[in-house]
Design a protein around this motif. Sequence first.
Motif, PDB file in Angstrom:
ATOM      1  N   VAL A 123     -28.276  19.004  30.111  1.00 23.20           N
ATOM      2  CA  VAL A 123     -27.260  18.702  31.120  1.00 23.20           C
ATOM      3  C   VAL A 123     -27.517  19.520  32.381  1.00 23.20           C
ATOM      4  CG1 VAL A 123     -24.796  18.666  31.665  1.00 23.20           C
ATOM      5  CG2 VAL A 123     -25.564  18.240  29.314  1.00 23.20           C
ATOM      6  N   ASN A 124     -27.735  18.827  33.487  1.00 23.69           N
ATOM      7  CA  ASN A 124     -27.881  19.450  34.799  1.00 23.69           C
ATOM      8  C   ASN A 124     -26.538  19.290  35.519  1.00 23.69           C
ATOM      9  OD1 ASN A 124     -28.486  20.058  37.502  1.00 23.69           O
ATOM     10  ND2 ASN A 124     -30.562  19.241  37.345  1.00 23.69           N
ATOM     11  N   ILE A 125     -25.653  20.284  35.341  1.00 23.97           N
ATOM     12  CA  ILE A 125     -24.286  20.169  35.852  1.00 23.97           C
ATOM     13  C   ILE A 125     -24.258  19.917  37.355  1.00 23.97           C
ATOM     14  CG2 ILE A 125     -22.233  21.563  36.413  1.00 23.97           C
ATOM     15  CD1 ILE A 125     -21.958  20.393  33.730  1.00 23.97           C
ATOM     16  N   ARG A 126     -25.075  20.627  38.106  1.00 24.09           N
ATOM     17  CA  ARG A 126     -25.081  20.491  39.570  1.00 24.09           C
ATOM     18  C   ARG A 126     -25.277  19.036  40.003  1.00 24.09           C
ATOM     19  NH1 ARG A 126     -29.673  23.731  42.684  1.00 24.09           N
ATOM     20  NH2 ARG A 126     -28.198  25.484  42.462  1.00 24.09           N
ATOM     21  N   GLN A 127     -26.191  18.344  39.316  1.00 20.41           N
ATOM     22  CA  GLN A 127     -26.580  17.002  39.752  1.00 20.41           C
ATOM     23  C   GLN A 127     -25.951  15.882  38.927  1.00 20.41           C
ATOM     24  OE1 GLN A 127     -27.814  17.567  42.404  1.00 20.41           O
ATOM     25  NE2 GLN A 127     -29.610  18.879  42.451  1.00 20.41           N
ATOM     26  N   TYR A 128     -25.184  16.222  37.900  1.00 19.84           N
ATOM     27  CA  TYR A 128     -24.709  15.191  36.992  1.00 19.84           C
ATOM     28  C   TYR A 128     -23.645  14.298  37.605  1.00 19.84           C
ATOM     29  CZ  TYR A 128     -24.777  13.265  32.310  1.00 19.84           C
ATOM     30  OH  TYR A 128     -24.977  12.428  31.237  1.00 19.84           O
ATOM     31  N   SER A 176     -38.646  17.435  38.073  1.00 23.70           N
ATOM     32  CA  SER A 176     -38.597  17.923  39.454  1.00 23.70           C
ATOM     33  C   SER A 176     -39.978  18.069  40.078  1.00 23.70           C
ATOM     34  CB  SER A 176     -37.874  19.281  39.503  1.00 23.70           C
ATOM     35  OG  SER A 176     -36.520  19.145  39.150  1.00 23.70           O
ATOM     36  N   TRP A 177     -40.941  18.552  39.272  1.00 25.05           N
ATOM     37  CA  TRP A 177     -42.237  18.879  39.860  1.00 25.05           C
ATOM     38  C   TRP A 177     -43.303  17.819  39.591  1.00 25.05           C
ATOM     39  CZ3 TRP A 177     -39.891  21.876  42.732  1.00 25.05           C
ATOM     40  CH2 TRP A 177     -39.035  22.862  42.277  1.00 25.05           C
ATOM     41  N   ASN A 178     -43.211  17.108  38.460  1.00 19.93           N
ATOM     42  CA  ASN A 178     -44.248  16.143  38.090  1.00 19.93           C
ATOM     43  C   ASN A 178     -43.739  14.712  37.955  1.00 19.93           C
ATOM     44  OD1 ASN A 178     -46.195  18.223  37.939  1.00 19.93           O
ATOM     45  ND2 ASN A 178     -45.542  18.729  35.861  1.00 19.93           N
ATOM     46  N   LYS A 179     -42.482  14.490  38.312  1.00 16.92           N
ATOM     47  CA  LYS A 179     -41.879  13.151  38.332  1.00 16.92           C
ATOM     48  C   LYS A 179     -41.878  12.463  36.971  1.00 16.92           C
ATOM     49  CE  LYS A 179     -43.178  12.502  43.182  1.00 16.92           C
ATOM     50  NZ  LYS A 179     -43.865  11.647  44.175  1.00 16.92           N
ATOM     51  N   ALA A 180     -41.779  13.261  35.898  1.00 12.58           N
ATOM     52  CA  ALA A 180     -41.665  12.676  34.557  1.00 12.58           C
ATOM     53  C   ALA A 180     -40.223  12.217  34.333  1.00 12.58           C
ATOM     54  CB  ALA A 180     -42.041  13.703  33.504  1.00 12.58           C
ATOM     55  N   ASP A 181     -40.023  11.133  33.606  1.00  9.08           N
ATOM     56  CA  ASP A 181     -41.008  10.307  32.956  1.00  9.08           C
ATOM     57  C   ASP A 181     -41.307   9.028  33.736  1.00  9.08           C
ATOM     58  OD1 ASP A 181     -38.751   8.749  32.679  1.00  9.08           O
ATOM     59  OD2 ASP A 181     -38.771   8.662  30.523  1.00  9.08           O
ATOM     60  N   TYR A 182     -40.578   8.840  34.827  1.00  9.63           N
ATOM     61  CA  TYR A 182     -40.690   7.571  35.545  1.00  9.63           C
ATOM     62  C   TYR A 182     -42.042   7.399  36.227  1.00  9.63           C
ATOM     63  CZ  TYR A 182     -40.012  10.037  39.962  1.00  9.63           C
ATOM     64  OH  TYR A 182     -40.162  10.877  41.034  1.00  9.63           O
ATOM     65  N   ALA A 183     -42.784   8.498  36.437  1.00 12.83           N
ATOM     66  CA  ALA A 183     -44.108   8.405  37.060  1.00 12.83           C
ATOM     67  C   ALA A 183     -45.220   8.741  36.071  1.00 12.83           C
ATOM     68  CB  ALA A 183     -44.199   9.327  38.266  1.00 12.83           C
ATOM     69  N   GLY A 191     -24.536   4.249  36.125  1.00 14.89           N
ATOM     70  CA  GLY A 191     -23.809   2.987  36.170  1.00 14.89           C
ATOM     71  C   GLY A 191     -24.459   1.868  35.386  1.00 14.89           C
ATOM     72  N   LYS A 192     -25.791   1.861  35.329  1.00 14.67           N
ATOM     73  CA  LYS A 192     -26.497   0.779  34.633  1.00 14.67           C
ATOM     74  C   LYS A 192     -26.745   1.102  33.162  1.00 14.67           C
ATOM     75  CE  LYS A 192     -28.861  -0.872  38.801  1.00 14.67           C
ATOM     76  NZ  LYS A 192     -30.181  -1.141  39.446  1.00 14.67           N
ATOM     77  N   TYR A 193     -27.115   2.343  32.870  1.00 14.89           N
ATOM     78  CA  TYR A 193     -27.356   2.789  31.495  1.00 14.89           C
ATOM     79  C   TYR A 193     -28.308   1.850  30.753  1.00 14.89           C
ATOM     80  CZ  TYR A 193     -23.110   5.288  32.796  1.00 14.89           C
ATOM     81  OH  TYR A 193     -22.184   6.058  33.450  1.00 14.89           O
ATOM     82  N   GLN A 194     -29.399   1.498  31.412  1.00 20.58           N
ATOM     83  CA  GLN A 194     -30.312   0.498  30.855  1.00 20.58           C
ATOM     84  C   GLN A 194     -31.038   0.962  29.591  1.00 20.58           C
ATOM     85  OE1 GLN A 194     -32.600  -0.184  34.458  1.00 20.58           O
ATOM     86  NE2 GLN A 194     -31.507  -2.078  34.881  1.00 20.58           N
ATOM     87  N   ARG A 195     -31.185   2.268  29.430  1.00 21.73           N
ATOM     88  CA  ARG A 195     -31.849   2.778  28.228  1.00 21.73           C
ATOM     89  C   ARG A 195     -30.859   3.302  27.187  1.00 21.73           C
ATOM     90  NH1 ARG A 195     -36.473   6.739  30.676  1.00 21.73           N
ATOM     91  NH2 ARG A 195     -37.860   5.192  31.635  1.00 21.73           N
ATOM     92  N   GLU A 238     -30.313   6.191  32.256  1.00 24.86           N
ATOM     93  CA  GLU A 238     -29.958   5.260  33.338  1.00 24.86           C
ATOM     94  C   GLU A 238     -30.995   4.151  33.535  1.00 24.86           C
ATOM     95  OE1 GLU A 238     -27.834   3.529  36.440  1.00 24.86           O
ATOM     96  OE2 GLU A 238     -27.218   4.753  34.776  1.00 24.86           O
ATOM     97  N   PRO A 239     -32.306   4.332  33.725  1.00 26.40           N
ATOM     98  CA  PRO A 239     -32.947   5.603  34.010  1.00 26.40           C
ATOM     99  C   PRO A 239     -32.951   5.896  35.509  1.00 26.40           C
ATOM    100  CG  PRO A 239     -34.609   3.900  33.831  1.00 26.40           C
ATOM    101  CD  PRO A 239     -33.291   3.215  33.600  1.00 26.40           C
ATOM    102  N   LYS A 240     -32.989   7.196  35.845  1.00 22.84           N
ATOM    103  CA  LYS A 240     -33.128   7.592  37.243  1.00 22.84           C
ATOM    104  C   LYS A 240     -34.612   7.587  37.582  1.00 22.84           C
ATOM    105  CE  LYS A 240     -32.238  11.256  40.601  1.00 22.84           C
ATOM    106  NZ  LYS A 240     -31.888  10.327  41.687  1.00 22.84           N
ATOM    107  N   LEU A 241     -35.014   6.699  38.461  1.00 21.98           N
ATOM    108  CA  LEU A 241     -36.428   6.530  38.791  1.00 21.98           C
ATOM    109  C   LEU A 241     -36.791   7.318  40.039  1.00 21.98           C
ATOM    110  CD1 LEU A 241     -36.779   2.742  37.960  1.00 21.98           C
ATOM    111  CD2 LEU A 241     -37.244   4.726  36.504  1.00 21.98           C
ATOM    112  N   ASP A 242     -36.501   8.596  39.992  1.00 21.78           N
ATOM    113  CA  ASP A 242     -36.832   9.506  41.086  1.00 21.78           C
ATOM    114  C   ASP A 242     -36.675  10.920  40.548  1.00 21.78           C
ATOM    115  OD1 ASP A 242     -37.509  10.541  43.502  1.00 21.78           O
ATOM    116  OD2 ASP A 242     -35.753   9.817  44.595  1.00 21.78           O
ATOM    117  N   SER A 243     -37.323  11.887  41.189  1.00 23.78           N
ATOM    118  CA  SER A 243     -37.147  13.273  40.778  1.00 23.78           C
ATOM    119  C   SER A 243     -35.776  13.762  41.214  1.00 23.78           C
ATOM    120  CB  SER A 243     -38.241  14.152  41.384  1.00 23.78           C
ATOM    121  OG  SER A 243     -38.216  14.059  42.788  1.00 23.78           O
TER     122      SER A 243
END
Length: 454
Positions: free
Chosen positions: A49-54, A297-304, A351-355, A334-339
């Motif tokens: 859980v990343n509280i700051r960004q959740y 954050s640094w390597n764009k996992a897992d979307y990249a 909102g989508k919760y596709q996974r 979701e997935p969030k497709l960005d770092s």
Amino acid sequence: MHLKNVCLAALVMLFFASCTNQNTAVTSSDTAKIDGHPAWIMQGNIYEVNIRQYTQEGTFKAFEKNLDRLKDMGVQTLWFMPINPISIKDRKGALGSYYAVANYTAINPEYGTLQDWKDLVAKAHEMGFKVIIDWVPNHTGADHYWLEKHPDFYVLDSITKKPVSPFDWTDTRKLNYNNPAMCDSVIACMKYWITETNIDGFRCDVAPEVPEAFWKKCIATLKQQKNIFMLAEGDKPWLHKAGFDQTYTWNDFNMMKLIAKGERKAFALDSAIAKTDTSFPKNALRLFFTSNHDENSWNKADYATMPGESHAPFAVLTQTLPNSVPLIYSGQEEPKLDSISFFYKNPIQFGKYQRANFYKTLLTARKNNAALAANASFTKLSTSNGDAVYAFVRENSGKKVVVITNLSKSPQTITIKNAIIDGEATELFTNRKQSLKSGQAINLPAWGYLVYQY
């Protein structure tokens, strides 16, 4: 020796208070162990859980609204990234690094209050979750109050006599583990969070940078207080001998990334698994993942690193490989497709919760099927195309699961000539009953996967 233990006074008061604290009630399931680990983790999972960004608010109370959703998804253990205040001096970016801690026994006011945190933990426990927090033992932030009150708690530069920063983390200062008073102070501060807020364990940042002797004393002391779970951010076998329950699988993850890129064949996973078998204690738990806060954050996992449909079979592997207690990072469902930004506000847009259903299927199976427990047996299955397909069997307590994954971008038709797969089974994701037999043709789409429960 007089120990300048800055947390001792608070700890003594909390000890007496804990005697009447209803939030610290202990049940048999809390105290049970399997292979030396808390029994509750063996078929469990971890959600970071990343509280700051959740949420847009970035607070404990705002996150609490997601508990019902995460419970439905099958999440068991919530790992909260550091909840402590962040140092201002030498701060990186607008908000600073979560891992530049200004006070070990305080709450980051951006997230809420201590009572907000207690309420969140209590609510999570009521719903059946376990809660662990991120602990940063190697260093503090550049303006932690210990720097003024206890300069001997820090490693000093031999020339300038000023506290040094580890690596290139210029917003932090390295702690001196040759100082017994500092060591006792860290342990006391960790005890504080167990006694005061009833957490269930710690994820320890850059754990190999802290001496083994400290960890042995620290973990033994903490586990006398509660049957806690200890996760080390590190992949050194000695961390388990020091008392940690679980370590990271960097080697396995890096191999998965190479396979996803087409730079290695599926059977290359054998070498990664063999390294654990030969180097780590038999009962060592391993953290398998396709992303975490660093990799995202640094390597764009897992979307990249595992883009598109290639993510799925590797996610299946993280949930089903031996010794695994798998990790899901905030937003992967979701997935969030960005770092996700590390030093700035960058809320995840849910909102989508596709996974979500995909993960729910896997997490529920882990919980309900003993063959997916971390300590279930593992048998690699030879297929007619080991370059592309990785398959294996897990067995435990009379239960059996066969996992078949296509780790390539091309459809595959393969056979498995082994009577161990013979029998009536139900495929996990389709719920389709099927009679399997050695040598029969098995079709897999590109990046496809099949999980059969017997």
